[in-house]
Design an enzyme around this catalytic site. Structure first.
Site, short mmCIF file in Angstrom:
data_model
loop_
_atom_site.label_atom_id
_atom_site.label_comp_id
_atom_site.label_asym_id
_atom_site.label_seq_id
_atom_site.Cartn_x
_atom_site.Cartn_y
_atom_site.Cartn_z
N SER A 1 -3.79 -2.86 8.02
CA SER A 1 -3.78 -3.45 6.67
C SER A 1 -5.01 -2.87 5.82
CB SER A 1 -3.09 -4.87 5.73
OG SER A 1 -2.68 -4.42 5.09
N HIS B 1 -1.66 0.56 6.55
CA HIS B 1 -0.40 -0.31 6.06
C HIS B 1 -1.22 -0.46 4.78
CE1 HIS B 1 3.04 -3.26 5.33
NE2 HIS B 1 1.79 -3.79 5.02
N ASP C 1 -0.89 -2.45 1.42
CA ASP C 1 -0.63 -3.81 0.44
C ASP C 1 -0.28 -3.00 -1.32
OD1 ASP C 1 0.46 -4.80 1.82
OD2 ASP C 1 -1.08 -5.55 2.91
N MET D 1 0.22 -3.83 -4.99
CA MET D 1 1.17 -4.89 -5.85
C MET D 1 0.24 -4.96 -7.08
SD MET D 1 -0.97 -8.15 -3.36
CE MET D 1 -0.76 -7.91 -1.42
N HIS E 1 3.92 -0.85 1.10
CA HIS E 1 4.61 -1.68 1.20
C HIS E 1 4.64 -2.16 -0.49
CE1 HIS E 1 4.41 -6.04 2.03
NE2 HIS E 1 5.66 -6.24 1.24
N MET F 1 5.49 -3.86 -3.01
CA MET F 1 5.26 -5.18 -3.39
C MET F 1 4.83 -5.59 -5.21
SD MET F 1 3.07 -7.62 -0.96
CE MET F 1 2.22 -5.59 -0.51
N MET G 1 8.22 -10.37 6.62
CA MET G 1 7.15 -10.91 5.91
C MET G 1 7.19 -12.65 7.04
SD MET G 1 5.98 -8.67 3.92
CE MET G 1 4.44 -9.93 3.71
N GLY H 1 1.36 -11.35 -0.83
CA GLY H 1 0.44 -11.56 -1.81
C GLY H 1 -0.76 -11.32 -1.25
N PHE H 2 -1.57 -12.10 -0.15
CA PHE H 2 -3.01 -12.04 -0.01
C PHE H 2 -2.66 -12.10 1.92
CE2 PHE H 2 -2.01 -14.78 -3.49
CZ PHE H 2 -3.47 -14.42 -4.14
N GLY I 1 -4.47 -12.76 5.16
CA GLY I 1 -5.48 -13.94 5.68
C GLY I 1 -4.63 -15.29 5.82
N ASP J 1 4.58 -8.65 9.47
CA ASP J 1 4.06 -8.83 7.95
C ASP J 1 2.65 -9.72 8.12
OD1 ASP J 1 2.03 -8.11 6.50
OD2 ASP J 1 3.18 -6.74 5.02
N GLY J 2 1.77 -9.88 8.23
CA GLY J 2 1.24 -11.41 7.95
C GLY J 2 0.51 -12.18 9.15
N GLY J 3 -0.22 -12.69 9.02
CA GLY J 3 -0.85 -13.84 10.18
C GLY J 3 -0.41 -13.53 11.52
N SER K 1 -6.58 -9.54 8.57
CA SER K 1 -7.60 -9.61 8.21
C SER K 1 -7.97 -9.86 9.82
CB SER K 1 -7.65 -11.23 8.18
OG SER K 1 -6.67 -12.00 8.36
#
Ligand code: DX5
Ligand code: ZN
Length: 230
Positions: free
Chosen positions: A16, A41, A43, A45, A74, A76, A147, A152-153, A155, A185-187, A208
């Site tokens: 991402s 990817h 994002d 927003m 993606h 959002m 998700m 939104g963010f 990390g 997606d995420g973490g 991240s």
């Protein structure tokens, strides 16, 4: 049969660029592409559906024009943006366009409009969104994006309760016998990658973990290694 559809040896990695360094974007994209990343990817927003602002179609077009990696867009964005954003990002060269289930009462219509533009369609589910609606749109999508943080963010910490949702969605897809990727997606990092793949994920988005690494290419390779044999 299920294993034919869900080939765990071929898990894909989609870095991402939200977490890429804005002044090193081009070289970092080249690094992850050389390391074997499968998609980029992106994002998008709008400052309304999520509390952040990111890229527009011009940025997508510039990344697409590098001709290195397919773009995984993606969205959002709120419903009011969808009518212009879907064709604009299709025109910019997206391979996939993902819309959130939560933003529109006309999900099926939006998914059809993506495919009509020659782009692969996908639906995203926030952490609190039930996947119960999915069987009704499985014929209209190429990918489900689960998700694993609140959007939104970059990390943020992976939400462990999402492992069960991945498993449930995997069962739905296998039962229907359709070809449909499960993207998370995420973490996602070296620890969570194996867990999500074991539950049925086939595409790992990582921001991240990849771009905060001293060697983003090596981070892509390590995600692929972590998902093998799960
Ligand atoms: C979050 C975005 C993610 C983000 C993931 O709203 O959809 O794609 O870049 O970032 P990490 O991998 O850092 O959690
Ligand atoms: Zn994303």
């Amino acid at each position: 049969m299920a294993e034919d559809i869900h080939d765990r040896q071929k898990v894909k990695v989609a870095p991402s660029v939200l977490s890429a360094h804005p002044l090193k974007l081009e070289s970092q994209v080249r690094q992850v592409a050389s390391a074997g990343a499968d998609m980029l990817h992106l994002d998008i927003m709008d400052g309304n559906f999520v509390p952040n602002l990111t890229f527009g179609p011009a940025a997508a077009k510039a990344l697409s024009s590098m001709n290195l990696l397919p773009l995984d867009v993606h969205l959002m964005v709120s419903a009011a943006c969808l009518d212009w954003a879907v064709p604009a990002f299709a025109e910019a060269g997206a391979r996939y366009i993902t819309v959130h289930q939560e933003v529109t009462p006309h999900l099926s219509r939006t998914l059809r409009s993506i495919r009509e533009l020659g782009v692969r369609s996908a639906v995203a589910l926030n952490p609190s969104t039930s996947p119960d609606f999915l069987p009704y749109v499985l014929d209209e999508i190429d990918m489900v994006l689960i998700m694993t943080v609140n959007p939104g963010f970059g990390g943020q910490a992976f939400i462990p309760a999402m492992l069960k949702k991945i498993e449930v969605v995997r069962e739905m897809i296998d039962r229907a016998g359709v070809q449909c990727e499960i993207e998370v997606d995420g973490g996602i990092d070296a620890a969570t990658a194996g867990e999500v793949v074991a539950k049925g994920a086939t595409i790992l988005v990582a921001g991240s973990y990849v771009f905060s690494a001293s060697d983003p290419g090596a981070a892509v390779c390590s995600l692929k290694m972590c998902s093998r044999g799960r």
